[in-house]
Design a protein around this motif. Structure first.
Motif, PDB file in Angstrom:
ATOM      1  N   TYR A 208       1.006  -1.257   0.085  1.00 14.71           N
ATOM      2  CA  TYR A 208       0.026   0.345   0.192  1.00 14.71           C
ATOM      3  C   TYR A 208       0.649   1.265  -0.083  1.00 14.71           C
ATOM      4  N   PRO A 209       1.238   1.688  -1.688  1.00  9.25           N
ATOM      5  CA  PRO A 209       2.884   2.483  -1.053  1.00  9.25           C
ATOM      6  C   PRO A 209       1.550   4.034  -0.672  1.00  9.25           C
ATOM      7  N   GLY A 210       0.940   3.733  -1.769  1.00  7.04           N
ATOM      8  CA  GLY A 210       0.019   5.171  -1.147  1.00  7.04           C
ATOM      9  C   GLY A 210      -0.626   5.690   0.429  1.00  7.04           C
ATOM     10  N   HIS A 211      -0.587   4.956   1.185  1.00 11.23           N
ATOM     11  CA  HIS A 211      -0.705   5.080   2.464  1.00 11.23           C
ATOM     12  C   HIS A 211      -0.405   5.935   3.582  1.00 11.23           C
ATOM     13  N   HIS A 212      -0.577   6.126   4.749  1.00  9.62           N
ATOM     14  CA  HIS A 212       0.166   6.668   5.689  1.00  9.62           C
ATOM     15  C   HIS A 212       0.200   6.195   6.361  1.00  9.62           C
ATOM     16  N   PHE A 213       1.572   6.263   7.426  1.00  8.74           N
ATOM     17  CA  PHE A 213       2.282   5.453   8.158  1.00  8.74           C
ATOM     18  C   PHE A 213       2.499   6.402   9.458  1.00  8.74           C
TER      19      PHE A 213
ATOM     20  N   SER B 257       9.969   5.067  13.909  1.00 11.92           N
ATOM     21  CA  SER B 257      10.009   6.316  12.736  1.00 11.92           C
ATOM     22  C   SER B 257       8.742   7.234  12.703  1.00 11.92           C
ATOM     23  N   GLY B 258       8.148   7.404  13.092  1.00  8.15           N
ATOM     24  CA  GLY B 258       7.202   8.900  13.753  1.00  8.15           C
ATOM     25  C   GLY B 258       5.889   8.597  12.064  1.00  8.15           C
ATOM     26  N   ASP B 259       5.897   9.624  11.362  1.00  4.91           N
ATOM     27  CA  ASP B 259       4.934   9.635  10.376  1.00  4.91           C
ATOM     28  C   ASP B 259       5.584   9.303   9.280  1.00  4.91           C
ATOM     29  N   SER B 260       4.920   8.656   8.451  1.00  6.29           N
ATOM     30  CA  SER B 260       5.642   8.530   6.790  1.00  6.29           C
ATOM     31  C   SER B 260       4.246   7.881   6.013  1.00  6.29           C
ATOM     32  N   GLY B 261       4.948   8.118   4.574  1.00 15.14           N
ATOM     33  CA  GLY B 261       4.152   7.571   3.409  1.00 15.14           C
ATOM     34  C   GLY B 261       3.113   9.090   3.276  1.00 15.14           C
ATOM     35  N   ALA B 262       1.865   9.067   2.845  1.00 16.96           N
ATOM     36  CA  ALA B 262       0.930  10.256   1.961  1.00 16.96           C
ATOM     37  C   ALA B 262       0.448  10.522   3.508  1.00 16.96           C
ATOM     38  N   ALA B 263       0.580  11.872   4.062  1.00 18.01           N
ATOM     39  CA  ALA B 263      -0.315  12.662   5.100  1.00 18.01           C
ATOM     40  C   ALA B 263      -1.423  12.287   4.234  1.00 18.01           C
ATOM     41  N   GLU B 264      -1.869  12.340   3.514  1.00 21.78           N
ATOM     42  CA  GLU B 264      -3.564  12.834   2.891  1.00 21.78           C
ATOM     43  C   GLU B 264      -4.357  11.915   2.541  1.00 21.78           C
ATOM     44  N   SER B 265      -3.947  10.454   2.590  1.00 24.22           N
ATOM     45  CA  SER B 265      -3.973   9.293   2.659  1.00 24.22           C
ATOM     46  C   SER B 265      -5.645   9.181   3.797  1.00 24.22           C
ATOM     47  N   GLU B 266      -6.576   8.005   3.085  1.00 26.29           N
ATOM     48  CA  GLU B 266      -7.344   7.901   4.090  1.00 26.29           C
ATOM     49  C   GLU B 266      -7.368   7.198   5.057  1.00 26.29           C
ATOM     50  N   TYR B 267      -5.916   6.603   4.827  1.00 24.55           N
ATOM     51  CA  TYR B 267      -5.854   4.840   5.171  1.00 24.55           C
ATOM     52  C   TYR B 267      -4.548   5.460   5.977  1.00 24.55           C
ATOM     53  N   ARG B 268      -4.699   4.979   7.847  1.00 24.91           N
ATOM     54  CA  ARG B 268      -3.998   5.679   8.365  1.00 24.91           C
ATOM     55  C   ARG B 268      -3.171   3.736   8.735  1.00 24.91           C
ATOM     56  N   TRP B 269      -1.144   3.463   8.519  1.00 22.23           N
ATOM     57  CA  TRP B 269      -1.727   2.109   9.795  1.00 22.23           C
ATOM     58  C   TRP B 269      -1.243   2.880  11.091  1.00 22.23           C
ATOM     59  N   ILE B 270      -1.226   1.961  11.896  1.00 19.02           N
ATOM     60  CA  ILE B 270      -1.137   2.149  14.042  1.00 19.02           C
ATOM     61  C   ILE B 270       0.577   0.958  13.608  1.00 19.02           C
ATOM     62  N   ILE B 271       1.200   1.721  14.296  1.00 19.94           N
ATOM     63  CA  ILE B 271       2.438   0.494  14.227  1.00 19.94           C
ATOM     64  C   ILE B 271       3.250   0.192  15.674  1.00 19.94           C
ATOM     65  N   ASP B 272       3.512  -0.499  16.778  1.00 22.64           N
ATOM     66  CA  ASP B 272       4.119  -0.583  17.324  1.00 22.64           C
ATOM     67  C   ASP B 272       4.798  -1.955  16.938  1.00 22.64           C
ATOM     68  N   PRO B 273       6.370  -1.838  16.286  1.00 21.97           N
ATOM     69  CA  PRO B 273       6.546  -3.024  16.619  1.00 21.97           C
ATOM     70  C   PRO B 273       6.798  -3.745  17.792  1.00 21.97           C
ATOM     71  N   LEU B 274       6.865  -3.096  19.237  1.00 19.91           N
ATOM     72  CA  LEU B 274       7.521  -3.828  20.274  1.00 19.91           C
ATOM     73  C   LEU B 274       6.866  -3.242  21.799  1.00 19.91           C
ATOM     74  N   ASP B 275       5.950  -3.940  21.480  1.00 19.20           N
ATOM     75  CA  ASP B 275       4.612  -2.995  23.392  1.00 19.20           C
ATOM     76  C   ASP B 275       5.681  -3.916  23.932  1.00 19.20           C
ATOM     77  N   GLY B 276       6.149  -3.685  25.435  1.00 21.43           N
ATOM     78  CA  GLY B 276       7.000  -4.266  25.819  1.00 21.43           C
ATOM     79  C   GLY B 276       8.370  -4.138  26.385  1.00 21.43           C
ATOM     80  N   THR B 277       9.351  -3.206  26.023  1.00 22.65           N
ATOM     81  CA  THR B 277      10.248  -3.178  25.323  1.00 22.65           C
ATOM     82  C   THR B 277      11.218  -3.794  26.598  1.00 22.65           C
ATOM     83  N   THR B 278      10.841  -3.106  27.701  1.00 21.73           N
ATOM     84  CA  THR B 278      11.675  -3.174  29.019  1.00 21.73           C
ATOM     85  C   THR B 278      11.292  -4.873  29.429  1.00 21.73           C
ATOM     86  N   ASN B 279       9.993  -5.199  29.319  1.00 20.95           N
ATOM     87  CA  ASN B 279      10.253  -6.990  29.463  1.00 20.95           C
ATOM     88  C   ASN B 279      11.002  -7.895  28.353  1.00 20.95           C
TER      89      ASN B 279
END
Length: 264
Positions: free
Chosen positions: A60-65, A70-92
């Motif tokens: 989905y190269p036209g989506h917002h991430f 890494s913060g925000d990347s991709g198409a900020a104007e897209s109606e689609y936004r992926w919200i990502i936590d690659p490792l929730d619980g890093t201290t654990n």
């Protein structure tokens, strides 16, 4: 059949999970940085997020991430936004405490549509799509049916950053600890919320979460028959970071106790 975007989210979560799982054998050799006091990030966080973004951006190269690292990347104007936590619980993860997860959610026009929480330790995969229910390893899940706080097992997260109000948290803890069977603080909000969806916890509350901590878990709970609100009973938790989640009756009881404790 799962939605194609859910299938892609699962693929991305498993790719990140594989990186995390391989790294558990050499945690002591990892490069670790402190974002701020008590808030850590490792090279595994970055590698896992890169793997997720590689899968999703190819599809989905036209989506917002929005990624935790890494913060925000991709198409900020897209109606689609992926919200990502690659490792929730890093201290654990860094301590070998087996309670951490990958969390991926998709919004369309600001509405949560897809949620995936993947625990690479035991390969439990929680998935949800709006209107399609919530599942654990392809088996339907529902929130617990408890009707009050009596005997409830709640999850929470302690404030750990220097800018958080520990005293306000203690007020809510005292209000909720009394009538319940117990309170658990396991260290991964994404997994805690997934456990509410699966009925393993009767409810959950926390201050100061980020969108990537909770987005996937919120959809899981909603699709499992639960309710998610902020400390005012509204749905501004993605903005405020303050969240209560449970079945409708327990949510109401938790909300009442928390509001009374904070106004005292």
């Amino acid at each position: 059949m799962p939605h194609p975007m859910l299938t892609m989210a699962v693929r991305a979560a498993r790719a990140a999970g594989n990186i995390i799982a391989r790294a558990t054998d050499h945690i002591g050799d990892l490069t670790i940085e402190a974002k701020q006091r008590n808030d850590f990030v490792s090279e595994v966080d970055h590698q896992a997020e890169h793997a997720i973004l590689d899968v999703l951006k190819r599809a989905y190269p036209g989506h917002h991430f929005l990624g935790e690292e890494s913060g925000d990347s991709g198409a900020a104007e897209s109606e689609y936004r992926w919200i990502i936590d690659p490792l929730d619980g890093t201290t654990n993860f860094l301590h070998g405490f087996p309670q951490y997860a990958v969390s991926i959610a998709l919004e369309f026009q600001g509405r949560l549509e897809i949620g995936v929480v993947y625990n690479p330790v035991n390969q439990e995969l929680f998935t949800a799509e709006r209107g399609g229910g919530a599942f654990l390893n392809n088996k339907r899940i529902r929130v617990a049916g408890l009707r009050s706080l009596e005997g409830a097992l709640l999850g929470t997260g302690f404030p750990f950053r220097p800018d958080q109000d520990l005293e306000a948290y203690f007020k809510t803890f005292r209000a909720l600890h009394g009538p319940t069977a117990g309170v658990r603080r396991a260290g991964s909000a994404a997994l805690d919320l997934a456990y509410v969806a699966a009925g393993r916890l009767d409810g959950f509350w926390e201050f100061g979460l980020n969108p990537w901590d909770m987005a996937a878990g919120v959809l899981l709970i909603r699709e499992a028959g639960g309710v998610v609100v902020d400390f005012l009973g509204a749905e501004e938790f993605m903005r405020t970071g303050n969240l209560i989640a449970a079945n409708p009756k327990v949510t109401h009881a938790m909300l009442k106790a928390i509001r009374q404790s904070l106004s005292a």
